[in-house]
Design a protein around this motif. Structure first.
Motif, PDB file in Angstrom:
ATOM      1  N   ALA A 152      14.764  -3.085  11.587  1.00 39.01           N
ATOM      2  CA  ALA A 152      13.787  -2.092  11.149  1.00 39.01           C
ATOM      3  C   ALA A 152      12.380  -2.308  11.716  1.00 39.01           C
ATOM      4  N   PRO A 153      11.888  -3.552  11.731  1.00 36.87           N
ATOM      5  CA  PRO A 153      10.522  -3.718  12.237  1.00 36.87           C
ATOM      6  C   PRO A 153      10.352  -3.210  13.666  1.00 36.87           C
ATOM      7  N   LEU A 154      11.458  -3.185  14.431  1.00 34.34           N
ATOM      8  CA  LEU A 154      11.335  -2.671  15.783  1.00 34.34           C
ATOM      9  C   LEU A 154      11.522  -1.156  15.830  1.00 34.34           C
ATOM     10  N   LEU A 155      12.280  -0.646  14.854  1.00 39.95           N
ATOM     11  CA  LEU A 155      12.511   0.803  14.827  1.00 39.95           C
ATOM     12  C   LEU A 155      11.243   1.552  14.419  1.00 39.95           C
ATOM     13  N   LEU A 156      10.467   0.918  13.581  1.00 44.54           N
ATOM     14  CA  LEU A 156       9.254   1.575  13.104  1.00 44.54           C
ATOM     15  C   LEU A 156       8.132   1.332  14.097  1.00 44.54           C
ATOM     16  N   PRO A 157       7.359   2.361  14.384  1.00 45.31           N
ATOM     17  CA  PRO A 157       6.295   2.180  15.373  1.00 45.31           C
ATOM     18  C   PRO A 157       5.318   1.093  14.936  1.00 45.31           C
ATOM     19  N   GLU A 158       4.932   0.311  15.904  1.00 47.15           N
ATOM     20  CA  GLU A 158       4.060  -0.825  15.604  1.00 47.15           C
ATOM     21  C   GLU A 158       2.751  -0.386  14.972  1.00 47.15           C
ATOM     22  N   VAL A 159       2.204   0.729  15.449  1.00 48.18           N
ATOM     23  CA  VAL A 159       0.928   1.204  14.878  1.00 48.18           C
ATOM     24  C   VAL A 159       1.062   1.486  13.403  1.00 48.18           C
ATOM     25  N   LEU A 160       2.155   2.167  13.072  1.00 43.62           N
ATOM     26  CA  LEU A 160       2.310   2.564  11.684  1.00 43.62           C
ATOM     27  C   LEU A 160       2.491   1.332  10.816  1.00 43.62           C
ATOM     28  N   THR A 161       3.286   0.388  11.313  1.00 48.15           N
ATOM     29  CA  THR A 161       3.465  -0.855  10.577  1.00 48.15           C
ATOM     30  C   THR A 161       2.114  -1.542  10.396  1.00 48.15           C
ATOM     31  N   ALA A 162       1.341  -1.529  11.453  1.00 49.95           N
ATOM     32  CA  ALA A 162       0.025  -2.165  11.373  1.00 49.95           C
ATOM     33  C   ALA A 162      -0.825  -1.479  10.308  1.00 49.95           C
ATOM     34  N   ILE A 163      -0.833  -0.160  10.317  1.00 52.23           N
ATOM     35  CA  ILE A 163      -1.636   0.561   9.327  1.00 52.23           C
ATOM     36  C   ILE A 163      -1.125   0.284   7.919  1.00 52.23           C
ATOM     37  N   ALA A 164       0.213   0.370   7.769  1.00 54.50           N
ATOM     38  CA  ALA A 164       0.798   0.138   6.452  1.00 54.50           C
ATOM     39  C   ALA A 164       0.439  -1.247   5.944  1.00 54.50           C
ATOM     40  N   LEU A 165       0.550  -2.249   6.838  1.00 53.25           N
ATOM     41  CA  LEU A 165       0.247  -3.614   6.430  1.00 53.25           C
ATOM     42  C   LEU A 165      -1.233  -3.775   6.112  1.00 53.25           C
ATOM     43  N   LEU A 166      -2.053  -3.097   6.906  1.00 49.97           N
ATOM     44  CA  LEU A 166      -3.498  -3.199   6.690  1.00 49.97           C
ATOM     45  C   LEU A 166      -3.844  -2.725   5.284  1.00 49.97           C
ATOM     46  N   PHE A 167      -3.297  -1.569   4.924  1.00 49.87           N
ATOM     47  CA  PHE A 167      -3.538  -1.057   3.577  1.00 49.87           C
ATOM     48  C   PHE A 167      -2.983  -2.003   2.529  1.00 49.87           C
ATOM     49  N   PHE A 168      -1.800  -2.536   2.833  1.00 47.75           N
ATOM     50  CA  PHE A 168      -1.145  -3.402   1.861  1.00 47.75           C
ATOM     51  C   PHE A 168      -1.950  -4.673   1.614  1.00 47.75           C
ATOM     52  N   VAL A 169      -2.401  -5.304   2.699  1.00 47.10           N
ATOM     53  CA  VAL A 169      -3.123  -6.566   2.478  1.00 47.10           C
ATOM     54  C   VAL A 169      -4.449  -6.329   1.767  1.00 47.10           C
ATOM     55  N   TYR A 170      -5.079  -5.182   2.038  1.00 44.83           N
ATOM     56  CA  TYR A 170      -6.299  -4.898   1.282  1.00 44.83           C
ATOM     57  C   TYR A 170      -5.959  -4.598  -0.168  1.00 44.83           C
ATOM     58  N   ALA A 171      -4.832  -3.894  -0.381  1.00 46.51           N
ATOM     59  CA  ALA A 171      -4.439  -3.539  -1.745  1.00 46.51           C
ATOM     60  C   ALA A 171      -4.151  -4.775  -2.572  1.00 46.51           C
ATOM     61  N   ILE A 172      -3.524  -5.797  -1.955  1.00 37.17           N
ATOM     62  CA  ILE A 172      -3.240  -6.995  -2.754  1.00 37.17           C
ATOM     63  C   ILE A 172      -4.401  -7.973  -2.704  1.00 37.17           C
ATOM     64  N   GLY A 173      -5.497  -7.557  -2.103  1.00 38.35           N
ATOM     65  CA  GLY A 173      -6.718  -8.352  -2.206  1.00 38.35           C
ATOM     66  C   GLY A 173      -6.834  -9.472  -1.197  1.00 38.35           C
ATOM     67  N   ILE A 174      -5.925  -9.515  -0.223  1.00 36.59           N
ATOM     68  CA  ILE A 174      -6.039 -10.581   0.776  1.00 36.59           C
ATOM     69  C   ILE A 174      -6.948 -10.143   1.911  1.00 36.59           C
ATOM     70  N   GLY A 175      -6.783  -8.875   2.313  1.00 34.02           N
ATOM     71  CA  GLY A 175      -7.626  -8.351   3.368  1.00 34.02           C
ATOM     72  C   GLY A 175      -7.398  -9.057   4.692  1.00 34.02           C
ATOM     73  N   THR A 176      -8.372  -8.930   5.571  1.00 33.78           N
ATOM     74  CA  THR A 176      -8.204  -9.555   6.874  1.00 33.78           C
ATOM     75  C   THR A 176      -9.205 -10.687   7.050  1.00 33.78           C
ATOM     76  N   GLN A 177      -9.513 -11.360   5.935  1.00 38.01           N
ATOM     77  CA  GLN A 177     -10.437 -12.482   6.048  1.00 38.01           C
ATOM     78  C   GLN A 177      -9.757 -13.677   6.702  1.00 38.01           C
ATOM     79  N   THR A 178      -8.425 -13.772   6.556  1.00 34.90           N
ATOM     80  CA  THR A 178      -7.698 -14.904   7.127  1.00 34.90           C
ATOM     81  C   THR A 178      -6.694 -14.396   8.148  1.00 34.90           C
ATOM     82  N   MET A 179      -6.012 -15.339   8.768  1.00 37.42           N
ATOM     83  CA  MET A 179      -4.998 -14.999   9.766  1.00 37.42           C
ATOM     84  C   MET A 179      -3.717 -14.486   9.121  1.00 37.42           C
TER      85      MET A 179
END
Ligand SMILES: Nc1ncnc2c1ncn2[C@@H]1O[C@H](COP(=O)(O)OP(=O)(O)OP(=O)(O)O)[C@@H](O)[C@H]1O
Ligand SMILES: Nc1ncnc2c1ncn2[C@@H]1O[C@H](COP(=O)(O)OP(=O)(O)OP(=O)(O)O)[C@@H](O)[C@H]1O
Ligand SMILES: [Mg+2]
Ligand SMILES: [Mg+2]
Lengths: 260, 286, 352, 317, 352
Positions: free
Chosen positions: A102-129
């Motif tokens: 699945a991770p390859l079937l789904l476009p990388e951009v969309l996964t990136a956007i989805a993850l970006l929202f997700f990490v901000y939603a769970i409060g981790i954000g992009t402060q770390t790697m």
């Protein structure tokens, strides 16, 4: 006769594989100021420029680190999943495979956007790697999975039985028997994972932590503004670097096992 | 290979990490994307009020997008086939050959992956461009008087994608072939099978897991390839992945982009499942 | 239909010489057995004849034509591999059909031939199984059937019955011999079972360490072994030292030893008083309570169904093995008499 | 501990320059440490949206007006507090087009560049793309994904239609152009390798290429220029708002503007900066010529870009 | 050191019942052989005892403890697999070391034990070879050595000697028995070789089609088979119809038949005049030129080295097989006399 035809066919394919890379390598020795081919005179000046470019060196370090971490993680997780897939999945096989792909079937951009929202939603954000590494693991996982499961298909369960009859527990069996015998798959998968991770752009760009950059990001940014042979020099160096890794891997770990 | 009822659930521990990872970091994040794909387009915000099927309708109702899907799938099929035809002999040679240069050969096989995608595309431009090495040499030789369209079209994309996906075909097939007992080849020869027959009747079916893996990987990757089509295709050949990126990133239409992306992923998934079923039916290798 | 002649055939694996210059001519339609201890080069020889192993030196000729450069698939051989090498992705029937398809046998005839052979190896009901669903012996029978069904010119069998029980073996032997005779197939049969080699073969080749130790008819090999090793390998044997008593008129000598007298041929012009080694098979010795013969004591006995093996001690302290049928039973410590007819001894050539 | 500001910046040469020149200068001035975060408009927009209006990861954002425009509508920015931006007053009118919501800190004017060795008749204006037969099939353009691509459309609409909103006319013109070579970014490779011989280029880029030895020149089209702009915006809920203003003011100062000009050949937006003679060739646009730069209605473009992208994809070959 | 008890053990592969409810109790330190035709379920039974196949139903107990849920690696077994299952990536020494490492045997002791076992299987010089560099028989010996070197509590041997020649087999048998007795290992030995089963075992279990046909001491199985099938399976046999002549005092009956009289036990309370089937082994019959016994004609003869097999026709037209040592040689058509002692016959229970 047919042997010769076959060899020639293979050589042509090797040439095809190498062609664009030779162009890049050639361009990197360009004495002129920008990327042209054939190069205008030969020189190592762009390698010199590269080695004095602290930004690139730092980016390479970051990339190596991220690639190493994600390779280890997806190597372990993917290998485990592959074992399950080949030996235990039964009727679930198709489902497991699709899920793993699945991770390859789904476009990388969309996964990136989805993850970006997700990490901000769970409060981790992009402060770390963290977010970036999760993204890399997602993308590299299928490569490990696919390669390891292929190797496992020709793994004879009798070897595991023999090991059990000699008293080996699950982990020992894996480490001493299965792993060496599926080595080409594991190494191949991990090599892929490493190289892919080293090359991932979109996810890195979106999910990287504040203030860091991987090599592809740097290259991308760099190429936007300076299309000099330095970029080709960087690529050539990374080809050489990875080639060394591959040849050394083959020498010491062996991408082949002699079963027969 | 099972051990007993108390250990019967132990295998689940093997898949657990992958399952958790995929659930937490793929399924959960994508829930909002799925919802997004049913949102109305927004003005001054990622999406508007209320829910709609319009995004999917736009996708499936427009021959432009359907044509793109067809084009994308065609590129996928051709790349997969090309990789198989080119990759199988090399995989065979790597698996069975005894040359000392094998380490180097692995390196060559992996080399397309080692050059960043932008630079690689640059390499292709130099080779395939209208003013590129190939066209210039052909014109120099007087064989053609106008450049052949090797780039900025589907052909160019297929060439470039085949090139970079070959390693993904070769390695799995190579490890599958390594797993085939050479005495099976001897047995086939003792029964009078020629080299070609042995490949067709013995090696091909028995390396099926590898072929399957390679084909699925190549196909899936070529469906979602973005940078190569946009650089080599010169924005002229639209593939779904390019449209998805356009919609999501460049023109900020998240609902529609999500619908496109999910449609593409589901289509790809269905084809992969059909392919696995079909190949398993054809060759009962295991 | 083919004469196979091997000349000075040699195979080296790195520094290890697996086959060391063997020469043998196998006549058209002949059934020859390769017999020898584990690792003596039997499989290697077979694989060279088949064309699966490169020949290090020497020649292989089919009907006088050098085949060293002929690929295996054009040698018209049938082979049973020691490890079976069944095609795992084909059913039993599919495995059998493969060779026939290569020979473009028409469909109907093909099915008929497969059915017949499957019936012979008693696997008709398993025709649609895959190899992995078969027991070891069943797999071996499929391997055998696969080689036989194509009725090749040359048949190479590498321990094809090793995993079968005696009854099935017997039936398979008859089956193999039957096809082989009917079609006139030149056959090389590798076995570790001496009795099998003796029963089936026109000639037996005994190999040791990559060399041919003896080549001859089954009874020659058994009764006139060329060396101690051969004698010991093809069956149990008592080796005894005897003294030449007298040269007889018809180029034979009379010997005397612990069990009495022996009369053997005298190829070496032995003289009176010389000490020689002779072989005496355990089953050539009569054992009885009352005599005739030397007296002896039973040291141990061994039961194996149809036969009894005894180890006896003679009056002079030397030990001999004797084999009888179980209807003659003795216990440890029993006093018995043993006797061997004078013509049952064999003088060993290399034993001086 | 001292204060610290996250400064989003473009990567590559930009980042290098920020790292070595601008950031140290700002630190010297303000005493605040700087963390550079490379990215581009797409990434920053995505990050801001993911983080939400209430908790942005940045304090200010300098990006293309095309991106800034959307974010502004979504409520991420605040109207500039001009009292904290004394340098705003000195900006050219062009740089103040956003009613005090943002201040353009950099302008890279875009003209029409061509290969001097491969083109006999240099172009005079945009319309030459249609009329000069030498250009047929050898034209490079930015694609629609790039800000410049959107400007191309609005420009052609204006040239061949009623106004910038007459996109039908624009697309018709694009169609007439015949086959063109599009790039998302970096038209340099294409023109360097001769894949195409004429394309829109910003002056700075042309200056760089020329310095590297490429036979290339750029004209100021009769119909007017386009530009890559960088608008400074302050986040409404900035974690370091004071520093952000201080930084913005620094960026607009003649001192910083001059540094940028020297490095990237961008046209200064602070009217107090004078282009020295030795830079005239590379930075031809300044002062009054700034008025020749066309500006566009990004509200219109951003609201329509979905459909337009689709039409572009269907039309442009 | 372990008693293995199996109760109603059953294994189904899909619809195929490979093992159908077998029960047997193997005593601590006992050496038991599984004997049966190809495909009768021997390997399957062994694998269930080892823990490699799920049990469809039934119980397996080690020392009374149900082990169905104990994973194989904790059952302390040693197993020789029918197809060896050597670790291809380890040398011979590595294969042998593996089990010892699992048992954390100290390095020095380990090397010593490996050396000793390698010496026994005559592969000392091959210690550093990989399995693919070994001949079939050598591989089999490695498999055997690997199972023996760990001296497990239970030893499961699946046709461990099938690919070895008689001489080596004999030596290996002694070696196996030696370790087995010394350490007291409970052993289940699968073989297709009746003689081997007879020689080595404390008890023999004969299986047919997934069921136990007979379980008993070697001589019981051979001399007192429970059915025609068992009689035929464990060796050659002449089946004859005889008539009850007289019931003797000690619960026996006197029978008469073509070869003369027989005296056999009478468990079924047979009456005078009833017709019964009896078994008579070929080697139980004396053959001579002069008598005593019935006269017969030699139909065919068969040579197998140590033995001669004759097929004879009796005066009444019936045929019998007789086995002798080769010192008694007859040609086809010779007239001979045959005789069997009255106590060599065996009444078959299921033959009425
Ligand atoms: N995986 C399987 N699927 C279906 N049937 C099987 C499978 N494995 C074995 N069988 C069948 O079960 C029966 C018993 O097999 P098993 O291997 O136990 O026989 P065996 O007694 O060891 O025979 P052999 O002496 O030939 O090795 C055979 O008829 C075989 O065909
Ligand atoms: N690939 C190889 N590399 C090195 N040595 C080998 C190889 N194959 C076989 N040998 C050695 O060559 C010798 C002959 O092997 P071969 O397989 O011909 O024996 P064999 O007579 O068939 O024995 P067996 O009865 O045990 O099957 C053996 O000592 C073996 O160890
Ligand atoms: Mg062999
Ligand atoms: Mg078996």
């Amino acid at each position: 006769m047919s042997r010769i035809v076959f060899t020639v066919y293979c050589l042509i394919i090797y040439a095809f594989l190498l062609a664009p890379i030779l162009v890049v390598v050639g361009a990197s020795f360009n004495a002129g100021a920008f990327l042209t081919f054939p190069p205008q005179g030969l020189s190592f000046r762009w390698y010199g420029v590269f080695f004095n470019n602290e930004v690139f060196l730092r980016a390479i370090k970051t990339s190596l680190w991220v690639a190493a971490v994600s390779t280890v993680i997806s190597g372990i997780i993917g290998t485990m999943a592959a074992i399950y897939f080949v030996q235990f999945a039964g009727r679930l096989k198709d489902g497991v495979r699709i899920a793993m792909m699945a991770p390859l079937l789904l476009p990388e951009v969309l996964t990136a956007i989805a993850l970006l929202f997700f990490v901000y939603a769970i409060g981790i954000g992009t402060q770390t790697m963290f977010a970036m590494i999760v993204g890399h693991v997602l993308i590299t996982l299928p490569f490990v999975f696919i390669n390891v499961s292929t190797s496992l298909e020709s793994y004879d369960p009798a070897w595991s039985m023999a090991a059990r009859s000699l008293g080996a527990g699950a982990f020992t069996r894996f480490r001493r028997i299965m792993l060496p015998l599926i080595k080409p798959g594991v190494i191949g998968g991990c090599l892929f994972a490493f190289i892919i991770s080293f090359d991932i752009f979109t996810i890195s760009f979106m999910l990287k932590s504040v203030g860091t950059a991987t090599l592809p990001i740097q290259l991308y940014d760099y190429l936007r503004t300076n299309f000099t042979p330095e970029a080709a020099a960087v690529s050539t160096l990374s080809v050489v670097l990875t080639l060394v890794v591959v040849v050394v891997t083959e020498k010491f770990l062996g991408l082949r096992i002699h079963r027969f | 290979m099972t051990t007993g009822s108390s250990h019967r659930h132990a295998p689940l521990l093997l898949i657990a990490p992958a399952a958790i990872l995929l659930f937490v970091f793929l399924v959960l994040p994508y829930l909002s994307i799925v919802v997004m794909s049913f949102r109305t387009p927004g003005q001054g915000s990622p999406y508007g009020e209320g829910y709609t099927l319009a995004n999917y309708a736009r996708f499936f109702g427009d021959s432009f997008y359907l044509g793109q899907i067809a084009n994308t799938l065609m590129i996928g099929f051709i790349c997969t086939l090309a990789c198989l035809l080119l990759g199988f002999p090399v995989a065979w040679q790597l698996a069975r050959g005894t040359s000392r240069l094998r380490g180097l050969a692995y390196g060559v096989v992996l080399s397309p992956l080692l050059v960043g995608i932008v630079i690689r595309s640059y390499g292709w431009t130099i080779l395939l461009g209208n003013n590129g090495v190939i066209n210039r040499s052909l014109m120099g030789l007087g064989l053609i008087d106008r450049p052949l369209g090797l780039m900025y079209n589907t052909l160019g994309i297929v060439i470039a994608l085949t090139h970079v996906f070959l390693p993904f075909m070769i390695l799995p097939i190579m490890s599958a072939i390594q797993g085939i007992d050479p005495s099976l080849e001897s047995a086939a020869r003792s029964l009078g099978a020629s080299r070609a027959t042995i490949i067709r009747r013995i090696i091909l079916p028995l390396s099926m897991p590898g072929i399957q893996a390679g084909c699925i990987l190549t196909f899936v990757l070529s469906l979602s390839a973005y940078v190569t089509p946009s650089l080599i295709g010169g924005s002229k050949v639209k593939t779904m992945a390019v449209s998805v990126v356009d919609a999501l990133v460049d023109t900020f239409q998240w609902p529609f982009g999500s619908a496109l992306a999910l449609g593409l992923a589901v289509t790809g998934g269905v084809i992969v499942v059909l392919f696995s079923r079909f190949t398993r039916m054809t060759w009962k290798a295991n | 239909m083919t004469e196979v002649s091997i000349e000075q055939l040699t195979k080296d694996y790195g520094t290890h010489r697996a086959v060391a210059g063997i020469s043998v001519r196998i006549r058209d339609g002949e059934f020859i057995s390769l017999l020898g201890p584990s690792g003596c080069g039997k499989t290697t020889t077979l694989k060279m004849i088949a064309g699966f192993e490169d020949v290090s030196s020497g020649a292989i000729r089919f009907d006088g034509r050098d085949v060293v450069n002929v690929p295996a698939e054009r040698r018209d051989i049938g082979m049973v591999f020691q490890n079976y090498a069944l095609f795992p992705h084909m059913t039993v029937a599919g495995n059998l059909a493969f060779g026939l398809e290569m020979r473009k046998v028409p469909k109907v005839q093909m099915q008929e031939r497969i059915a017949r052979v499957l019936d012979m190896v008693q696997l008709t009901s398993h025709a649609d199984r895959y190899p992995r669903q078969l027991s070891g012996g069943q797999q071996q029978r499929v391997a055998l059937a696969r080689a036989l069904v194509i009725e090749p010119k040359i048949l190479l069998l590498d321990e094809p019955l090793a995993n079968l029980d005696a009854k099935l073996r017997e039936e398979m032997r008859v089956f193999i011999r039957d096809i082989q005779r009917r079609v006139g197939i030149t056959t090389v049969y590798v076995t570790h079972d001496q009795a099998e080699a003796m029963t089936m073969s026109d000639r037996v080749v005994v190999m040791f360490g990559g060399r041919i130790a003896q080549c001859g008819s089954p009874s020659d090999i058994y009764e006139k072994p060329s060396s101690i090793e051969v004698a010991q390998f093809v069956g149990q044997v008592n080796l005894m030292t005897m003294v030449v008593e007298e040269r007889l008129a018809d180029d034979r000598v009379r010997l005397s030893g612990p069990l009495g007298e022996a009369v053997v041929p005298n190829p070496h012009a032995l003289r009176k008083g010389e000490r020689v080694t002779v072989a005496l098979r355990p089953e050539a010795i009569d054992i009885s309570v009352t005599g005739p013969g030397q007296s002896a004591t039973v040291l141990s006995s061994h039961y194996s169904g149809s036969l009894m093996d005894y180890r006896l001690q003679l009056a002079d302290g030397s030990r001999i093995d004797v084999q009888t049928f179980p209807r003659q039973r003795f216990a440890e410590g029993d006093s018995v008499h043993v006797h061997a007819p004078a013509d049952r001894y064999w003088l060993l050539e290399d034993a001086e | 501990a001292g204060k610290s500001l996250v400064v989003p910046t473009l990567g590559g040469a930009w980042e290098q320059f920020w790292r070595t020149e601008l950031a140290p200068a700002f630190t010297a001035k303000s005493g605040a440490a700087v963390t550079l975060d490379t990215g581009n408009g797409r990434v920053w927009s995505a990050n801001l949206r993911a983080a939400g209006v209430a908790k942005p990861p940045y304090s200010f954002l300098m990006t293309n007006e095309a991106f800034a425009n959307s974010l502004r509508k979504e409520g991420f920015f605040e109207k500039l507090d001009l009292s904290k931006l004394p340098n705003y007053a000195d900006l050219y009118p062009l740089a103040k087009k956003t009613d005090g919501w943002g201040a353009i800190a950099m302008v890279s004017p875009i003209g029409l560049a061509y290969r001097t060795d491969m083109v006999k008749t240099p172009p005079k204006g945009w319309k030459d793309l249609w009329t000069n037969p030498e250009f047929k099939g050898r034209i490079g353009l930015y694609n629609f994904a790039n800000t410049a691509g959107k400007m191309e459309l609005m420009l052609f609409s204006k040239l061949f239609g009623k106004d910038q909103y007459d996109v039908d006319a624009g697309f018709k013109a694009l169609e007439k152009l015949g086959p063109i070579i599009q790039a998302d970014f970096n038209l340099s490779t294409g023109i360097a390798s001769g894949e195409f011989v004429v394309a829109p280029f910003d002056f700075g880029e042309v200056a760089r290429l020329r310095k590297q030895g490429l036979p290339i020149d750029v004209i100021i089209p009769e119909e007017g220029m386009l530009m890559f702009d960088q608008t400074l915006n302050i986040l409404a809920n900035a974690p370091e708002k004071e520093l952000a203003y201080e930084y913005a003011n620094f960026m607009l100062s003649p001192e910083a503007q001059a540094l940028l000009m020297k490095q990237f050949y961008v046209s200064p937006t602070n009217s107090k900066v004078v282009v020295p003679a030795d830079l005239k060739a590379d930075v031809p646009i300044s002062g009054a010529q700034m008025d020749n730069i066309l500006t566009w209605d990004w509200d219109f473009m951003n609201s329509k870009q979905g459909e337009l992208a689709e039409v572009w994809a269907k039309t442009v070959k």
